[in-house]
Design a protein around this motif. Structure first.
Motif, PDB file in Angstrom:
ATOM      1  N   VAL A 194      23.386   1.397 -23.533  1.00 59.94           N
ATOM      2  CA  VAL A 194      22.763   0.093 -23.043  1.00 59.94           C
ATOM      3  C   VAL A 194      21.275   0.348 -23.547  1.00 59.94           C
ATOM      4  CG1 VAL A 194      21.923  -1.364 -21.143  1.00 59.94           C
ATOM      5  CG2 VAL A 194      24.186   0.041 -21.047  1.00 59.94           C
ATOM      6  N   GLY A 195      20.949  -0.755 -24.152  1.00 60.01           N
ATOM      7  CA  GLY A 195      19.374  -1.115 -24.826  1.00 60.01           C
ATOM      8  C   GLY A 195      18.732   0.146 -25.163  1.00 60.01           C
ATOM      9  N   ASP A 196      17.607   0.697 -24.500  1.00 62.95           N
ATOM     10  CA  ASP A 196      16.531   1.579 -24.619  1.00 62.95           C
ATOM     11  C   ASP A 196      17.214   2.912 -24.276  1.00 62.95           C
ATOM     12  OD1 ASP A 196      14.892  -0.576 -25.372  1.00 62.95           O
ATOM     13  OD2 ASP A 196      13.826  -0.514 -23.471  1.00 62.95           O
ATOM     14  N   LYS A 197      18.212   3.329 -23.771  1.00 60.34           N
ATOM     15  CA  LYS A 197      18.737   4.517 -23.470  1.00 60.34           C
ATOM     16  C   LYS A 197      19.347   5.001 -24.652  1.00 60.34           C
ATOM     17  CE  LYS A 197      19.256   4.052 -18.588  1.00 60.34           C
ATOM     18  NZ  LYS A 197      20.329   4.007 -17.320  1.00 60.34           N
ATOM     19  N   ARG A 198      19.671   4.254 -25.493  1.00 60.49           N
ATOM     20  CA  ARG A 198      20.512   4.700 -26.447  1.00 60.49           C
ATOM     21  C   ARG A 198      20.050   6.035 -27.332  1.00 60.49           C
ATOM     22  NH1 ARG A 198      23.279   0.027 -29.926  1.00 60.49           N
ATOM     23  NH2 ARG A 198      24.554   0.159 -27.888  1.00 60.49           N
ATOM     24  N   ARG A 199      20.205   6.816 -27.776  1.00 69.21           N
ATOM     25  CA  ARG A 199      19.849   7.924 -28.554  1.00 69.21           C
ATOM     26  C   ARG A 199      19.753   7.350 -30.062  1.00 69.21           C
ATOM     27  NH1 ARG A 199      23.768  12.380 -26.221  1.00 69.21           N
ATOM     28  NH2 ARG A 199      22.925  12.444 -24.054  1.00 69.21           N
ATOM     29  N   ILE A 200      18.700   7.838 -30.575  1.00 71.52           N
ATOM     30  CA  ILE A 200      18.370   7.420 -32.154  1.00 71.52           C
ATOM     31  C   ILE A 200      18.447   8.954 -32.858  1.00 71.52           C
ATOM     32  CG2 ILE A 200      17.156   6.222 -33.868  1.00 71.52           C
ATOM     33  CD1 ILE A 200      16.200   4.434 -31.770  1.00 71.52           C
ATOM     34  N   THR A 201      19.280   9.024 -33.561  1.00 74.71           N
ATOM     35  CA  THR A 201      19.406  10.242 -34.174  1.00 74.71           C
ATOM     36  C   THR A 201      19.101  10.070 -35.820  1.00 74.71           C
ATOM     37  OG1 THR A 201      21.700  10.116 -34.693  1.00 74.71           O
ATOM     38  CG2 THR A 201      21.273  11.050 -32.766  1.00 74.71           C
ATOM     39  N   VAL A 202      18.584  11.034 -36.388  1.00 70.96           N
ATOM     40  CA  VAL A 202      18.314  11.121 -37.631  1.00 70.96           C
ATOM     41  C   VAL A 202      19.045  12.022 -38.341  1.00 70.96           C
ATOM     42  CG1 VAL A 202      16.488  11.255 -39.512  1.00 70.96           C
ATOM     43  CG2 VAL A 202      15.936  10.306 -37.554  1.00 70.96           C
TER      44      VAL A 202
END
Length: 105
Positions: free
Chosen positions: A21-29
């Motif tokens: 959900v929304g801002d909790k999503r982990r952004i991985t590079v």
């Protein structure tokens, strides 16, 4: 929603909850992502006098014949697309659509 997913979210060691959900999503590079310097170096090779008129499908094998590896074919296509250079890359004119003449009877 699967019951097992809810159980996993309710575990005491998992305080983050639903990461979808929304801002909790982990952004991985990705660890193999090109740096800006690598990106510029690949674009310089693709835009060099030797390769400026060729598509990546011909650039990669020619570089391989020279014993060089800059990037995969798909990566070169992606870099050219992001740079706005994925267009007709040859010196000749773009092929024009032609239709058969209509004969009147």
């Amino acid at each position: 929603m699967d019951a097992r997913t809810v159980q996993r979210w309710r575990r005491p060691e998992n305080q983050e909850g639903d990461l979808r959900v929304g801002d909790k999503r982990r952004i991985t590079v990705p660890p193999n992502k090109f740096s800006e310097a690598e990106r510029q170096a690949a674009l310089e090779v693709v835009n060099s006098d030797e390769f400026k008129d060729l598509p990546p499908s011909q650039i990669v094998p020619r570089l391989a014949d020279q014993g060089l590896y800059v990037a995969s074919e798909s990566t070169l296509y992606r870099l050219l697309r992001e740079a706005g250079q994925l267009t007709h890359r040859r010196l000749e004119r773009v092929a024009q659509k032609r239709s058969k003449p209509v004969t009147g009877n």
